[in-house]
Scaffold this motif. Structure first.
Motif, PDB file in Angstrom:
ATOM      1  N   LEU A  27       1.040  -1.484  -0.110  1.00 19.18           N
ATOM      2  CA  LEU A  27       0.275  -0.313  -0.044  1.00 19.18           C
ATOM      3  C   LEU A  27       0.591   1.424  -0.567  1.00 19.18           C
ATOM      4  CD1 LEU A  27      -2.658  -1.118   2.719  1.00 19.18           C
ATOM      5  CD2 LEU A  27      -2.917  -1.468   0.309  1.00 19.18           C
ATOM      6  N   ARG A  28       0.499   2.253  -0.475  1.00 25.87           N
ATOM      7  CA  ARG A  28       1.132   3.364  -0.799  1.00 25.87           C
ATOM      8  C   ARG A  28       0.258   4.793  -0.749  1.00 25.87           C
ATOM      9  NH1 ARG A  28       5.417   3.107  -5.304  1.00 25.87           N
ATOM     10  NH2 ARG A  28       6.573   1.845  -3.785  1.00 25.87           N
ATOM     11  N   TYR A  55      -4.273   7.057  -3.249  1.00 24.65           N
ATOM     12  CA  TYR A  55      -3.307   5.835  -2.647  1.00 24.65           C
ATOM     13  C   TYR A  55      -3.555   4.948  -3.573  1.00 24.65           C
ATOM     14  CZ  TYR A  55      -4.474   3.259   2.084  1.00 24.65           C
ATOM     15  OH  TYR A  55      -3.454   2.691   3.218  1.00 24.65           O
ATOM     16  N   ASP A  56      -2.641   4.384  -3.697  1.00 23.25           N
ATOM     17  CA  ASP A  56      -1.883   2.816  -5.031  1.00 23.25           C
ATOM     18  C   ASP A  56      -1.415   2.177  -4.264  1.00 23.25           C
ATOM     19  OD1 ASP A  56      -1.799   5.015  -6.870  1.00 23.25           O
ATOM     20  OD2 ASP A  56       0.451   5.589  -5.900  1.00 23.25           O
ATOM     21  N   VAL A  57      -2.020   0.675  -4.660  1.00 21.58           N
ATOM     22  CA  VAL A  57      -2.408  -0.624  -4.268  1.00 21.58           C
ATOM     23  C   VAL A  57      -1.463  -1.323  -5.357  1.00 21.58           C
ATOM     24  CG1 VAL A  57      -3.293  -2.545  -3.235  1.00 21.58           C
ATOM     25  CG2 VAL A  57      -4.178  -0.248  -3.045  1.00 21.58           C
ATOM     26  N   ALA A  66      -4.030  -0.749  -8.546  1.00 24.57           N
ATOM     27  CA  ALA A  66      -5.508  -0.166  -8.052  1.00 24.57           C
ATOM     28  C   ALA A  66      -4.859   1.316  -7.454  1.00 24.57           C
ATOM     29  CB  ALA A  66      -5.962  -0.930  -7.240  1.00 24.57           C
ATOM     30  N   SER A  67      -5.669   2.448  -7.508  1.00 25.98           N
ATOM     31  CA  SER A  67      -5.437   3.385  -7.226  1.00 25.98           C
ATOM     32  C   SER A  67      -7.014   4.325  -6.668  1.00 25.98           C
ATOM     33  CB  SER A  67      -4.893   4.132  -8.542  1.00 25.98           C
ATOM     34  OG  SER A  67      -4.981   5.483  -7.847  1.00 25.98           O
ATOM     35  N   ILE A  68      -6.403   5.357  -5.865  1.00 28.38           N
ATOM     36  CA  ILE A  68      -7.690   6.206  -4.885  1.00 28.38           C
ATOM     37  C   ILE A  68      -7.546   7.443  -4.592  1.00 28.38           C
ATOM     38  CG2 ILE A  68      -9.819   5.840  -3.021  1.00 28.38           C
ATOM     39  CD1 ILE A  68      -9.976   3.133  -3.210  1.00 28.38           C
ATOM     40  N   LYS A  69      -8.077   8.386  -5.546  1.00 28.97           N
ATOM     41  CA  LYS A  69      -7.525   9.684  -4.892  1.00 28.97           C
ATOM     42  C   LYS A  69      -8.686  10.262  -4.601  1.00 28.97           C
ATOM     43  CE  LYS A  69      -5.823  13.828  -7.264  1.00 28.97           C
ATOM     44  NZ  LYS A  69      -5.148  14.557  -7.950  1.00 28.97           N
ATOM     45  N   LEU A  70      -8.486  10.875  -3.177  1.00 31.60           N
ATOM     46  CA  LEU A  70      -9.089  11.216  -2.850  1.00 31.60           C
ATOM     47  C   LEU A  70      -8.600  12.943  -1.628  1.00 31.60           C
ATOM     48  CD1 LEU A  70      -9.653   9.315   0.928  1.00 31.60           C
ATOM     49  CD2 LEU A  70      -8.092   9.060  -0.884  1.00 31.60           C
ATOM     50  N   ARG A  71     -10.325  13.045  -1.291  1.00 27.77           N
ATOM     51  CA  ARG A  71      -9.876  14.853  -0.560  1.00 27.77           C
ATOM     52  C   ARG A  71     -10.190  14.992   0.694  1.00 27.77           C
ATOM     53  NH1 ARG A  71     -11.270  19.241  -4.787  1.00 27.77           N
ATOM     54  NH2 ARG A  71      -9.544  18.295  -4.805  1.00 27.77           N
ATOM     55  N   VAL A  72      -9.421  14.964   1.907  1.00 35.13           N
ATOM     56  CA  VAL A  72     -10.169  15.062   3.218  1.00 35.13           C
ATOM     57  C   VAL A  72      -9.712  16.368   3.427  1.00 35.13           C
ATOM     58  CG1 VAL A  72      -8.369  14.154   5.218  1.00 35.13           C
ATOM     59  CG2 VAL A  72      -8.623  12.515   3.369  1.00 35.13           C
ATOM     60  N   PHE A  73     -10.871  16.774   4.418  1.00 31.98           N
ATOM     61  CA  PHE A  73     -10.394  18.172   5.896  1.00 31.98           C
ATOM     62  C   PHE A  73      -9.748  17.431   6.765  1.00 31.98           C
ATOM     63  CE2 PHE A  73     -12.582  20.820   7.820  1.00 31.98           C
ATOM     64  CZ  PHE A  73     -12.402  22.597   6.821  1.00 31.98           C
ATOM     65  N   TYR A  74      -8.879  18.472   6.566  1.00 31.26           N
ATOM     66  CA  TYR A  74      -8.141  18.049   8.257  1.00 31.26           C
ATOM     67  C   TYR A  74      -7.853  19.197   9.098  1.00 31.26           C
ATOM     68  CZ  TYR A  74      -4.480  17.779  10.668  1.00 31.26           C
ATOM     69  OH  TYR A  74      -3.226  17.585  12.334  1.00 31.26           O
ATOM     70  N   VAL A 104      -2.914   9.111   6.844  1.00 31.49           N
ATOM     71  CA  VAL A 104      -2.774   8.419   6.512  1.00 31.49           C
ATOM     72  C   VAL A 104      -3.555   6.848   7.226  1.00 31.49           C
ATOM     73  CG1 VAL A 104      -1.213   7.008   6.923  1.00 31.49           C
ATOM     74  CG2 VAL A 104      -0.474   8.644   5.841  1.00 31.49           C
ATOM     75  N   ASN A 105      -3.996   6.623   8.370  1.00 31.06           N
ATOM     76  CA  ASN A 105      -4.646   5.912   8.893  1.00 31.06           C
ATOM     77  C   ASN A 105      -5.982   6.340   9.405  1.00 31.06           C
ATOM     78  OD1 ASN A 105      -2.753   5.008  10.648  1.00 31.06           O
ATOM     79  ND2 ASN A 105      -2.615   6.636  12.361  1.00 31.06           N
TER      80      ASN A 105
END
Length: 137
Positions: A27-28, A55-57, A66-74, A104-105
């Motif tokens: 996982l990367r 997030y690449d697998v 596999a690849s997932i792209k997302l936006r996180v509100f921090y 990441v978590n």
């Protein structure tokens, strides 16, 4: 918790070939960009940091991709540090360890059920090993 939500931007899973033998999966997660953002809440608008994550697998041998792209509100625990974090990112591309760990978590725990489901449907190896029962003699 400093993460208030996320938006999924892209999901890609591709089966490349049927393979046998031992397949290693890694996982990367990669933080690609940060920017100032706001989120509307019932109590009012909250200022925070929008974090773009990819997030690449990776499979070895390459049986799938596999690849997932997302936006996180921090939102940092100390809200006064928002500008400091963004300035440091713009100047040096350096992130505080707490932000990296939280993002990441969070992304791992949020994305793992989706990745497991898609891997099952596509009949490719799961991104994490499942526990197995073994009968001892």
């Amino acid at each position: 918790m400093p993460i208030l939500g996320h938006d999924m931007l892209r999901v890609e899973f591709e089966k490349l070939k049927i393979g046998g033998g031992r397949i290693e999966v890694s996982l990367r997660p990669t933080i690609e960009n940060l920017r100032l953002g706001e989120m509307p809440l019932p109590s009012g608008r909250v200022k925070g940091i929008e974090v773009d994550v990819r997030y690449d697998v990776l499979y070895s041998p390459e049986v799938a991709r596999a690849s997932i792209k997302l936006r996180v509100f921090y939102v940092p625990r100390d809200k006064e540090k928002i500008d400091e974090i963004l300035d440091e990112w713009e100047e040096k591309k350096v992130l505080p360890g707490e932000l990296v760990a939280e993002v990441v978590n969070y992304t791992t725990s949020e994305l793992m059920p989706l990745m497991m489901h898609l891997a099952k449907e596509m009949r490719i190896p799961y991104p994490v090993p499942l526990p197995r029962a073994v009968v001892k003699e």
